[in-house]
Design a protein around this motif. Structure first.
Motif, PDB file in Angstrom:
ATOM      1  N   LEU A 182      66.145 -68.948  35.454  1.00  0.00           N
ATOM      2  CA  LEU A 182      66.282 -70.393  35.098  1.00  0.00           C
ATOM      3  C   LEU A 182      64.877 -71.119  34.590  1.00  0.00           C
ATOM      4  N   PHE A 183      64.044 -70.561  34.835  1.00  0.00           N
ATOM      5  CA  PHE A 183      62.806 -71.122  34.411  1.00  0.00           C
ATOM      6  C   PHE A 183      61.841 -70.323  33.528  1.00  0.00           C
ATOM      7  N   ARG A 184      60.715 -70.941  32.753  1.00  0.00           N
ATOM      8  CA  ARG A 184      59.795 -70.052  31.858  1.00  0.00           C
ATOM      9  C   ARG A 184      58.958 -69.702  32.910  1.00  0.00           C
ATOM     10  N   PRO A 185      58.182 -68.513  32.475  1.00  0.00           N
ATOM     11  CA  PRO A 185      56.983 -68.059  33.550  1.00  0.00           C
ATOM     12  C   PRO A 185      56.048 -68.936  33.588  1.00  0.00           C
ATOM     13  N   ASP A 186      55.720 -69.705  32.881  1.00  0.00           N
ATOM     14  CA  ASP A 186      54.624 -70.943  33.107  1.00  0.00           C
ATOM     15  C   ASP A 186      55.007 -71.780  34.149  1.00  0.00           C
ATOM     16  N   ALA A 209      66.836 -82.216  35.357  1.00  0.00           N
ATOM     17  CA  ALA A 209      67.566 -80.937  35.232  1.00  0.00           C
ATOM     18  C   ALA A 209      67.144 -79.772  35.847  1.00  0.00           C
ATOM     19  N   ASP A 210      65.843 -79.697  35.803  1.00  0.00           N
ATOM     20  CA  ASP A 210      64.961 -78.574  36.668  1.00  0.00           C
ATOM     21  C   ASP A 210      64.899 -78.926  38.068  1.00  0.00           C
ATOM     22  N   VAL A 211      64.639 -79.872  38.457  1.00  0.00           N
ATOM     23  CA  VAL A 211      64.913 -80.431  40.006  1.00  0.00           C
ATOM     24  C   VAL A 211      66.003 -79.825  40.378  1.00  0.00           C
ATOM     25  N   GLN A 212      67.431 -80.308  39.790  1.00  0.00           N
ATOM     26  CA  GLN A 212      68.473 -79.734  40.191  1.00  0.00           C
ATOM     27  C   GLN A 212      68.793 -78.512  40.112  1.00  0.00           C
ATOM     28  N   ALA A 213      68.462 -77.846  39.270  1.00  0.00           N
ATOM     29  CA  ALA A 213      68.395 -76.336  39.142  1.00  0.00           C
ATOM     30  C   ALA A 213      67.722 -75.648  40.516  1.00  0.00           C
ATOM     31  N   MET A 241      56.121 -84.422  35.203  1.00  0.00           N
ATOM     32  CA  MET A 241      56.985 -85.468  34.866  1.00  0.00           C
ATOM     33  C   MET A 241      56.371 -86.641  34.681  1.00  0.00           C
ATOM     34  N   ASN A 242      55.633 -86.897  33.970  1.00  0.00           N
ATOM     35  CA  ASN A 242      54.433 -88.148  34.032  1.00  0.00           C
ATOM     36  C   ASN A 242      54.803 -88.865  32.734  1.00  0.00           C
ATOM     37  N   GLU A 243      55.948 -89.077  32.221  1.00  0.00           N
ATOM     38  CA  GLU A 243      56.141 -90.054  31.087  1.00  0.00           C
ATOM     39  C   GLU A 243      56.447 -91.341  31.460  1.00  0.00           C
ATOM     40  N   ILE A 244      55.628 -92.418  30.830  1.00  0.00           N
ATOM     41  CA  ILE A 244      56.139 -93.685  30.973  1.00  0.00           C
ATOM     42  C   ILE A 244      57.116 -93.977  29.922  1.00  0.00           C
ATOM     43  N   VAL A 259      67.922 -89.731  41.251  1.00  0.00           N
ATOM     44  CA  VAL A 259      67.702 -88.872  42.444  1.00  0.00           C
ATOM     45  C   VAL A 259      68.509 -87.808  42.225  1.00  0.00           C
ATOM     46  N   VAL A 260      67.788 -86.499  42.606  1.00  0.00           N
ATOM     47  CA  VAL A 260      68.641 -85.156  42.888  1.00  0.00           C
ATOM     48  C   VAL A 260      69.038 -85.307  44.464  1.00  0.00           C
ATOM     49  N   THR A 261      70.421 -84.965  44.680  1.00  0.00           N
ATOM     50  CA  THR A 261      70.561 -85.040  45.914  1.00  0.00           C
ATOM     51  C   THR A 261      70.579 -83.874  46.647  1.00  0.00           C
TER      52      THR A 261
END
Length: 468
Positions: A16-20, A55-59, A98-101, A173-175
């Protein structure tokens, strides 16, 4: 999680995720497995996932459901209650990327930000447009907005302007079921259904993982007047706080710093503040024009009525900021002396002098060094229990003093945490504070929103036995 089940989880996440984005190196995981709470238990997680989107958090949450493992969300790790500490077999979700204004809207006076945005970065960004985000915990140079939401953080300004909950309009929110939802509104008013936004603020990631925050902003303030008062005793300073409350003046800040803190700051930064005072009160008013000068004079009068040995006021921002720097430097300065166990009790203002006296007595009884800083204007006290490194007997005495401070606070009508959250350190105090029926109500909310029991388990609420 069993060692046999770990490869299956890691393989799933690797698909699901990149190695980094995946961290399994024990040394790196150790730095991400706990917050700054002294002596709060933690273990290495099974893996850390560096999330970059909702989407990452949901995964991650959906993978955790499939494998039956806990998920522990983490921001900057500046918490002081153990709320971000990893539990056995868990996945830690690092939200710092996740630091975007995303939006600053001067017309609606709101901003939309990711949970990893640093508090001071948001404040600086909105200031460029003549706006202000009030919540300002002492950790504002390092703490994230997501973490502030998790604990309902306050800070210096909250005596007049309120805490984080007062500024959160909406959340993504991811539930606990792995759904991405939006709650709240961007409107000035809204009572469509239950206020789930306020429920999530302060829930320490136990009811959902926040992936975006819409915050209310205010117009920039006038230049503040700063008032300082020196006191011989901490109880005199507490009396001055009561006198100020009786005067009707609502300061924009009112902070207490005792001699132990001042000496630690002086030893570190050579500011020279401990030469003339055992306790300092720092007050501010941001009332406009002549009203500001009048409120500053009223603060001076209240300080003198409480027994100040010296007091003064200034409208020079540089002088005021220099004085308040001592308040912000107190905690890191004390950490240089040894492990610091931090309290976070909050009391009615009329009980502040009595509680400060109890803290002094508890320190003597348990032969424990206790320094005091406080958002004293709203009764939020931060006794700091300091122990020598490696002294097990001193640690046990400090923990006993910690428990006695909580008991004394509850006896005087206070609460066990004003802004740091329950986490792990305040669970016993929470059980003593809340009626068993209320404990059950909270457990029911947790079960409804986290049906698999995977969201930051063991934090923030009291465990209650299942119903028959």
């Amino acid at each position: 999680m069993s060692s046999a089940a770990l490869p299956s989880l890691l393989d799933d996440l690797a698909s699901l995720f990149r190695p980094d984005q995946l961290v399994t190196d024990p040394d790196v995981m150790e730095s991400l497995a706990h917050d700054d709470a002294e002596w709060a238990p933690w273990v290495l997680p099974a893996v850390v996932v560096r999330a970059g989107s909702a989407a990452d958090v949901q995964a991650v949450v959906r993978a955790a459901i499939r494998h039956g493992v806990p998920v522990v969300p983490r921001g900057s790790g500046t918490g002081l209650s153990g709320g971000a500490n990893a539990v056995a077999g868990s996945i830690v979700i690092d939200l710092s990327r996740m630091n975007e204004i995303k939006i600053i809207d001067p017309t609606e006076r709101l901003a939309v930000v990711g949970p990893g945005v640093i508090n001071d970065d948001l404040r600086a960004a909105v200031a460029e447009q003549g706006l202000w985000y009030p919540p300002d915990p002492a950790s504002s140079p390092w703490s994230s907005i997501g973490g502030n939401v998790a604990t309902n953080a306050g800070g210096v300004c909250c005596v007049k302007y309120g805490v984080t909950r007062d500024y959160v309009l909406a959340l993504e929110v991811v539930t606990g079921r792995g759904e991405i939802v939006r709650i709240g509104t961007q409107t000035a008013k809204g009572v469509a259904g239950y206020d789930l936004t306020s429920l999530l603020v302060g829930s320490e990631g136990t009811l959902g993982i926040v992936t975006e925050i819409t915050v209310r902003l205010r117009r920039a303030r006038p230049v503040e007047h700063t008032v300082v008062g020196y006191f011989d005793s901490i109880t005199d300073a507490g009396l001055a706080v009561t006198r100020l409350a009786e005067s009707g003046v609502v300061p924009s800040a009112l902070e207490l710093v005792d001699r132990k803190c001042l000496e630690a700051v002086d030893a570190w930064k050579n500011m020279g503040l401990s030469a003339d005072a055992n306790v300092i009160l720092l007050g501010r008013t941001d009332a406009p024009g002549q009203a500001g000068a009048q409120e500053a004079s009223a603060m001076v009068a209240a300080f003198e009525a409480g027994g100040a040995t010296w007091s003064a006021q200034t409208d020079d921002p540089a002088e005021g900021d220099a004085l308040f720097a001592a308040r912000r430097l107190s905690y890191p300065a004390l950490e240089r002396l040894g492990p610091v166990l931090t309290e976070d009790i909050c009391l009615p203002l009329r009980q502040v002098p009595a509680m400060l006296a109890r803290i002094e007595a508890i320190a003597a009884e348990h032969e424990t060094t206790i320094a005091n800083i406080a958002h004293v204007g709203d009764g939020n006290l931060h006794p700091l229990l300091i122990t020598p490194i490696g002294d097990e007997a001193a640690r046990q005495r400090a923990q006993a003093a910690f428990a006695d401070i909580i008991a004394g606070c509850l006896e005087l009508g206070g609460t066990v945490t004003g802004e740091h959250g329950v986490g792990l350190l305040k669970l016993d105090g929470l059980a003593a504070e809340l009626d068993p029926v209320v404990q059950r109500m909270q457990a029911d909310v947790k079960a409804a929103l986290d049906p698999y029991g995977i969201l930051n388990p063991g934090k923030a609420i009291v465990s209650v036995p299942p119903r028959d």
